[in-house]
Write a protein that holds these residues in place. Structure first.
Motif, mmCIF file in Angstrom:
data_model
loop_
_atom_site.group_PDB
_atom_site.id
_atom_site.type_symbol
_atom_site.label_atom_id
_atom_site.label_comp_id
_atom_site.label_asym_id
_atom_site.label_seq_id
_atom_site.Cartn_x
_atom_site.Cartn_y
_atom_site.Cartn_z
ATOM 1 N N VAL A 197 1.067 -1.207 -0.005
ATOM 2 C CA VAL A 197 -0.003 -0.036 -0.043
ATOM 3 C C VAL A 197 0.947 1.210 -0.191
ATOM 4 C CG1 VAL A 197 -1.913 1.321 1.134
ATOM 5 C CG2 VAL A 197 -1.873 -1.035 1.231
ATOM 6 N N ARG A 198 0.909 1.865 -0.936
ATOM 7 C CA ARG A 198 1.844 3.064 -1.261
ATOM 8 C C ARG A 198 0.999 4.183 -2.146
ATOM 9 N NH1 ARG A 198 8.262 3.429 -2.685
ATOM 10 N NH2 ARG A 198 8.405 5.524 -2.605
ATOM 11 N N GLY A 199 1.347 5.313 -1.835
ATOM 12 C CA GLY A 199 0.610 6.383 -2.745
ATOM 13 C C GLY A 199 1.019 7.815 -2.217
ATOM 14 N N ALA A 200 0.197 8.913 -2.668
ATOM 15 C CA ALA A 200 0.508 9.912 -2.386
ATOM 16 C C ALA A 200 -0.935 10.622 -2.314
ATOM 17 C CB ALA A 200 1.636 11.084 -3.061
ATOM 18 N N VAL A 201 -1.170 11.788 -1.488
ATOM 19 C CA VAL A 201 -2.259 12.542 -1.542
ATOM 20 C C VAL A 201 -1.961 13.943 -1.112
ATOM 21 C CG1 VAL A 201 -3.002 11.895 0.735
ATOM 22 C CG2 VAL A 201 -4.626 12.705 -0.841
ATOM 23 N N VAL A 226 12.231 14.622 -7.133
ATOM 24 C CA VAL A 226 11.207 14.325 -8.242
ATOM 25 C C VAL A 226 12.071 14.121 -9.221
ATOM 26 C CG1 VAL A 226 9.611 15.603 -9.956
ATOM 27 C CG2 VAL A 226 9.412 15.889 -7.432
ATOM 28 N N ALA A 227 11.808 13.516 -10.053
ATOM 29 C CA ALA A 227 12.770 13.070 -11.329
ATOM 30 C C ALA A 227 12.013 12.792 -12.515
ATOM 31 C CB ALA A 227 13.606 11.846 -11.072
ATOM 32 N N THR A 228 12.513 13.115 -13.705
ATOM 33 C CA THR A 228 11.881 12.738 -15.153
ATOM 34 C C THR A 228 12.249 11.420 -15.474
ATOM 35 O OG1 THR A 228 13.660 13.910 -16.204
ATOM 36 C CG2 THR A 228 11.518 15.133 -15.904
ATOM 37 N N PRO A 229 11.394 10.618 -16.015
ATOM 38 C CA PRO A 229 11.822 9.178 -16.222
ATOM 39 C C PRO A 229 13.034 9.058 -16.707
ATOM 40 C CG PRO A 229 9.445 9.692 -16.772
ATOM 41 C CD PRO A 229 9.889 11.116 -16.734
ATOM 42 N N ASP A 230 13.569 9.824 -17.800
ATOM 43 C CA ASP A 230 14.820 9.867 -18.434
ATOM 44 C C ASP A 230 15.961 10.085 -17.538
ATOM 45 O OD1 ASP A 230 13.933 12.601 -18.355
ATOM 46 O OD2 ASP A 230 15.043 13.095 -20.059
ATOM 47 N N MET A 231 15.939 10.390 -16.296
ATOM 48 C CA MET A 231 16.651 10.844 -15.382
ATOM 49 C C MET A 231 17.113 9.540 -14.481
ATOM 50 S SD MET A 231 18.265 13.632 -16.316
ATOM 51 C CE MET A 231 19.149 14.373 -15.011
ATOM 52 N N MET A 232 16.176 8.586 -14.464
ATOM 53 C CA MET A 232 16.314 7.722 -13.302
ATOM 54 C C MET A 232 17.234 6.804 -13.770
ATOM 55 S SD MET A 232 13.780 8.161 -11.264
ATOM 56 C CE MET A 232 13.966 6.537 -10.349
ATOM 57 N N PHE A 236 7.165 13.307 -16.196
ATOM 58 C CA PHE A 236 7.494 14.423 -17.067
ATOM 59 C C PHE A 236 6.825 15.764 -16.850
ATOM 60 C CE2 PHE A 236 9.138 11.177 -20.017
ATOM 61 C CZ PHE A 236 10.377 11.710 -20.236
ATOM 62 N N ASP A 237 5.613 15.535 -15.759
ATOM 63 C CA ASP A 237 4.993 16.795 -15.413
ATOM 64 C C ASP A 237 5.461 17.327 -14.379
ATOM 65 O OD1 ASP A 237 3.287 19.075 -15.167
ATOM 66 O OD2 ASP A 237 1.403 17.757 -15.397
ATOM 67 N N VAL A 238 6.815 17.850 -14.140
ATOM 68 C CA VAL A 238 7.470 18.207 -13.259
ATOM 69 C C VAL A 238 7.011 19.497 -12.351
ATOM 70 C CG1 VAL A 238 9.747 17.171 -13.704
ATOM 71 C CG2 VAL A 238 9.074 19.751 -14.351
ATOM 72 N N ALA A 239 6.170 20.267 -13.151
ATOM 73 C CA ALA A 239 5.699 21.524 -12.512
ATOM 74 C C ALA A 239 4.488 21.078 -11.576
ATOM 75 C CB ALA A 239 5.241 22.581 -13.677
ATOM 76 N N ALA A 240 3.732 20.323 -12.051
ATOM 77 C CA ALA A 240 2.610 19.915 -11.117
ATOM 78 C C ALA A 240 3.274 19.072 -10.080
ATOM 79 C CB ALA A 240 1.542 18.907 -11.981
ATOM 80 N N ALA A 241 4.081 18.126 -10.361
ATOM 81 C CA ALA A 241 4.750 17.591 -8.962
ATOM 82 C C ALA A 241 5.168 18.600 -7.944
ATOM 83 C CB ALA A 241 5.785 16.413 -9.282
ATOM 84 N N VAL A 242 5.983 19.360 -8.108
ATOM 85 C CA VAL A 242 6.488 20.479 -7.510
ATOM 86 C C VAL A 242 5.285 21.356 -6.783
ATOM 87 C CG1 VAL A 242 7.808 22.515 -7.213
ATOM 88 C CG2 VAL A 242 8.842 20.680 -8.665
ATOM 89 N N ASN A 243 4.633 21.508 -7.590
ATOM 90 C CA ASN A 243 3.272 22.296 -7.117
ATOM 91 C C ASN A 243 2.446 21.594 -6.073
ATOM 92 O OD1 ASN A 243 3.706 24.720 -8.563
ATOM 93 N ND2 ASN A 243 2.485 24.081 -10.491
ATOM 94 N N LYS A 293 16.606 6.274 3.191
ATOM 95 C CA LYS A 293 16.085 7.336 3.918
ATOM 96 C C LYS A 293 14.621 7.580 3.111
ATOM 97 C CE LYS A 293 20.536 9.981 4.311
ATOM 98 N NZ LYS A 293 20.658 10.276 5.859
ATOM 99 N N GLY A 294 14.162 6.760 2.383
ATOM 100 C CA GLY A 294 12.916 7.002 1.868
ATOM 101 C C GLY A 294 12.538 7.970 0.922
ATOM 102 N N LEU A 295 13.924 8.343 0.354
ATOM 103 C CA LEU A 295 13.890 9.429 -0.734
ATOM 104 C C LEU A 295 13.984 9.166 -2.095
ATOM 105 C CD1 LEU A 295 16.597 11.703 1.272
ATOM 106 C CD2 LEU A 295 13.910 12.351 0.894
ATOM 107 N N MET A 296 13.772 7.661 -2.650
ATOM 108 C CA MET A 296 13.962 7.418 -3.908
ATOM 109 C C MET A 296 12.647 7.818 -4.667
ATOM 110 S SD MET A 296 16.260 6.052 -5.620
ATOM 111 C CE MET A 296 16.618 5.164 -7.323
ATOM 112 N N PRO A 297 12.638 8.486 -5.794
ATOM 113 C CA PRO A 297 11.499 8.933 -6.409
ATOM 114 C C PRO A 297 10.762 7.780 -6.999
ATOM 115 C CG PRO A 297 13.408 9.979 -7.330
ATOM 116 C CD PRO A 297 14.270 8.949 -6.343
ATOM 117 N N ASN A 298 9.306 7.705 -7.105
ATOM 118 C CA ASN A 298 8.443 6.403 -7.295
ATOM 119 C C ASN A 298 7.378 6.779 -8.187
ATOM 120 O OD1 ASN A 298 6.212 4.510 -6.826
ATOM 121 N ND2 ASN A 298 8.079 3.347 -5.943
ATOM 122 N N PRO A 299 7.030 6.277 -9.121
ATOM 123 C CA PRO A 299 5.924 6.576 -10.146
ATOM 124 C C PRO A 299 4.499 6.472 -9.163
ATOM 125 C CG PRO A 299 7.334 5.016 -11.250
ATOM 126 C CD PRO A 299 7.675 4.904 -9.726
#
Length: 232
Positions: free
Chosen positions: A59-63, A116-122, A148-155, A135-141
């Protein structure tokens, strides 16, 4: 076992620790028990009826919490070209490529809260797996941090997006705000989080999904919420 302080002992006299309360009541008790000189964080602890050792029961996600967490997170973005510019424009605190990998590896630098990372940077970010993973810092889809929508992710992160994931004992620990928020805002944040976790129930999970739910402030005791009152 650490000795409990005088304020903690006084706080647990204010309620019955063996009683299950409605979420709204439990949050009010948490606020009544908060006595630290700083603005304590209120955290939810959800024990789920799953086995995190099995991939099909994760069970993993974000809200995004409607009222945020009371703390603005520092965001590091691995991106290049136009995507790097988008991340900077959205308010990312750090944006880069190999330069940031070198800084983290060479200087043991961790002055950030979320990556946050774009897929091509993984492929590049993968080199940091050994230090970011624990540390639980690894980016995850699944948490929306590989996109690729980095602006939305940061916001979203700046607006109060929180990640939830099981620990080894099948418990999710998530901050839902500060004591200064008051009961109503904390309750709204709690409902949004609980709803997200319920919707993330794996099909492989059997029996009661919400086993126990507790809320507490940084220095205060845990107050139980009736898991049956949280719609499943």
């Amino acid at each position: 076992m650490a000795k409990k302080g005088k304020k903690y002992i006084e706080a647990i006299k204010k309620f019955d620790k063996n009683t299950y309360y409605d979420a709204s009541e439990a949050l009010q008790i948490v606020l009544d028990c908060a006595s630290a000189k700083f603005d304590e964080t209120v955290e939810v602890h959800l024990k789920l009826g799953v086995d995190s050792r099995h991939a099909d029961q994760q069970v993993r996600g974000a809200v995004v919490l409607p009222h945020g967490t009371g703390r603005v997170k520092k965001v590091l973005v691995f991106a290049k070209g136009e995507k790097a510019k988008e991340a900077e424009a959205a308010g990312a605190d750090f944006v880069g490529e190999m330069d940031l990998v070198n800084k983290i590896q060479g200087e043991n630098w961790f002055d950030f809260d979320v990556i946050v990372a774009t897929p091509d940077m993984m492929g590049l970010v993968g080199r940091l797996g050994r230090v970011l993973g624990p540390k639980g810092l690894m980016p995850n889809p699944k948490s929306g941090t590989v996109t690729f929508d980095v602006a939305a992710a940061v916001n979203d992160i700046k607006a109060g997006k929180v990640e939830y994931r099981l620990d080894k004992t099948n418990i999710i620990h998530v901050p839902i705000g500060k004591v200064s928020f008051g009961k109503e805002k904390l309750f709204e944040n709690f409902e949004v989080l609980a709803d997200a976790v319920i919707k993330a129930k794996p099909s492989a999970a059997k029996g009661q999904y919400m086993r126990s739910t507790t809320v507490s402030s940084t220095m205060g005791p845990g107050v139980r919420i009736n898991p049956n009152k949280i719609a499943e």
